[in-house]
Design an enzyme around this catalytic site. Structure first.
Site, short mmCIF file in Angstrom:
data_model
loop_
_atom_site.label_atom_id
_atom_site.label_comp_id
_atom_site.label_asym_id
_atom_site.label_seq_id
_atom_site.Cartn_x
_atom_site.Cartn_y
_atom_site.Cartn_z
N LYS A 152 41.37 50.53 36.68
CA LYS A 152 42.44 49.78 36.69
C LYS A 152 42.67 48.68 36.45
CE LYS A 152 44.15 48.83 41.11
NZ LYS A 152 45.48 47.77 41.79
N LYS B 160 44.33 42.11 39.70
CA LYS B 160 43.42 40.80 40.30
C LYS B 160 42.68 40.80 41.39
CE LYS B 160 47.80 40.57 42.31
NZ LYS B 160 47.90 41.19 43.43
N LYS C 226 37.53 49.00 51.05
CA LYS C 226 36.79 46.84 51.03
C LYS C 226 35.17 46.85 51.67
CE LYS C 226 39.53 45.22 48.70
NZ LYS C 226 41.06 45.38 49.20
#
Ligand code: ADP
Ligand code: TRP
Length: 342
Positions: A208, A211, A119
């Protein structure tokens, strides 16, 4: 001693997709079916974890309730007296324990978390939040407050579970045996019998389905119109090999469709592979998966609309009351250990 605790959570950072459903929600429902007599199951929504990266805050409250509704529609028996459902932010002890655990976690070990590093890379040091850094420590509090032994998680969360164990062991050694140390990763996998299912994006099958990534055509949301989902499947990225094979490395798109098909038909992957192997029409495979997805979404959505939100809220509030008592008791033990209370 009460029953051993199985604990897991699903963030409400966005809408749930078929990957979350097949990879995280259904396994919990199955766990409840198989184990509810012998275990206590804590199924909570980590709503405080849901905005460590930016989200649409106007949707957070409802997304949190929706998560629980999705579990109920998937077959989780929310009225089972050994299953607790709750929202993290409604149990203030999570945040308080997280602060205390922060002071027993080293900057170096928290900095090594892959999810934080990823992140940080994505957002850059000046915009990645301190909440993202603290994420695994709040997660440790979520787990340790309830003496959870079993914590079903996706493989990307292994490091967070290991950190939780390290913190618990350190704390127990310094004070007394206050926390139950959750079982190690390998045992967790055996317990949940969880093959590492990873549904891939239909558009970018090397990645993958997620969301947290903007990929609307590659992602089938549980709330998609069934016909919309059919279009997504029919335009899924495949390859130019020209022959169906289960080969996630070289034919990731086709392999993903076979995986989805097996899960929706509830047959083994091997059986599904033998149905399709060596066939040459990608169109037939797409058509078949599209039909399955359409039927699955239509069934699921009708179950979802039958869930009574008021009944769910009543159970939620009653569970949150009980869970607060359990959590506060553990928090008090910790507060006494560190000298905040006598
Ligand atoms: P997302 O990547 O969609 O933001 P999370 O990281 O919040 O999802 O994961 C929620 C749960 O869903 C985890 O248990 C994770 O292992 C599972 N999960 C997420 N994406 C997939 C996927 N594509 N296939 C299978 N399981 C998934
Ligand atoms: N980090 C978990 C995930 O992304 C969600 C989570 C937060 C969780 N706290 C937890 C899962 C405690 C299990 C136990 O999947």
């Amino acid at each position: 001693m009460g029953k051993p605790v199985i604990l897991t959570g699903l963030r409400s950072n966005d809408q749930i997709h078929i990957g979350n459903y097949l990879g995280a929600i259904l396994p919990i429902v199955k766990l409840q079916k198989n184990h509810s007599a012998d275990y206590q199951i804590n199924m909570f929504v980590p709503d405080l974890h849901s905005f460590t990266t930016p989200i649409d805050h106007t949707m957070l409250y409802q997304n949190t309730l929706n998560n629980l509704k999705v579990f109920a529609a998937a077959g989780l028996d929310i009225n089972n007296s050994d299953t607790f459902i709750y929202r993290q932010s409604f149990i203030p002890a999570h945040s308080e324990l997280a602060w205390i655990l922060d002071c027993f976690t080293y900057f170096g070990e928290a900095s090594r978390m892959i999810e934080f590093k990823d992140k940080s890379k994505k957002f850059g040091d000046s915009t990645v939040s301190v909440g993202q850094f603290n994420y695994p420590i709040l997660m440790a509090a979520d787990i340790l407050l309830y003496d959870a032994k079993w914590v079903p998680l996706g493989e990307d969360q292994q490091q967070h579970l290991e950190l939780t164990r390290d913190i618990a062991i350190r704390f127990n050694n310094k004070f007394s045996d206050i926390f139950t140390v959750p079982e190690e990763w390998k045992k967790q996998l055996e317990f949940t019998n969880r093959s590492s299912i990873r549904i891939k994006s239909l558009r970018n099958p090397e990645n993958k389905m997620s969301k947290s990534i903007q990929d609307p055509n590659g992602t089938i949301l549980m709330s998609d119109e069934p016909d919309e989902a059919v279009k997504k499947v029919m335009s899924a990225t495949t390859d130019s090999v020209g022959k169906i094979n289960y080969d996630p490395k070289n034919q990731p798109g086709i392999s993903n469709l076979i995986q989805i098909s097996a899960l929706l038909k509830n047959v083994s992957l091997d059986d599904e592979i033998s149905t399709w192997i060596d066939k040459t029409s990608y169109g037939d495979l797409k058509q078949s998966v599209a039909e399955l997805v359409k039927q699955f979404l239509a069934d699921f959505q009708s179950k979802l609309s039958a869930i009574d939100e008021n009944e769910l809220k009543t159970k939620l509030e009653s569970d949150e009351k009980q869970v607060n008592e359990i959590a506060n008791k553990k928090l008090l033990d910790v507060q006494k250990a560190v000298g905040l209370r006598q």
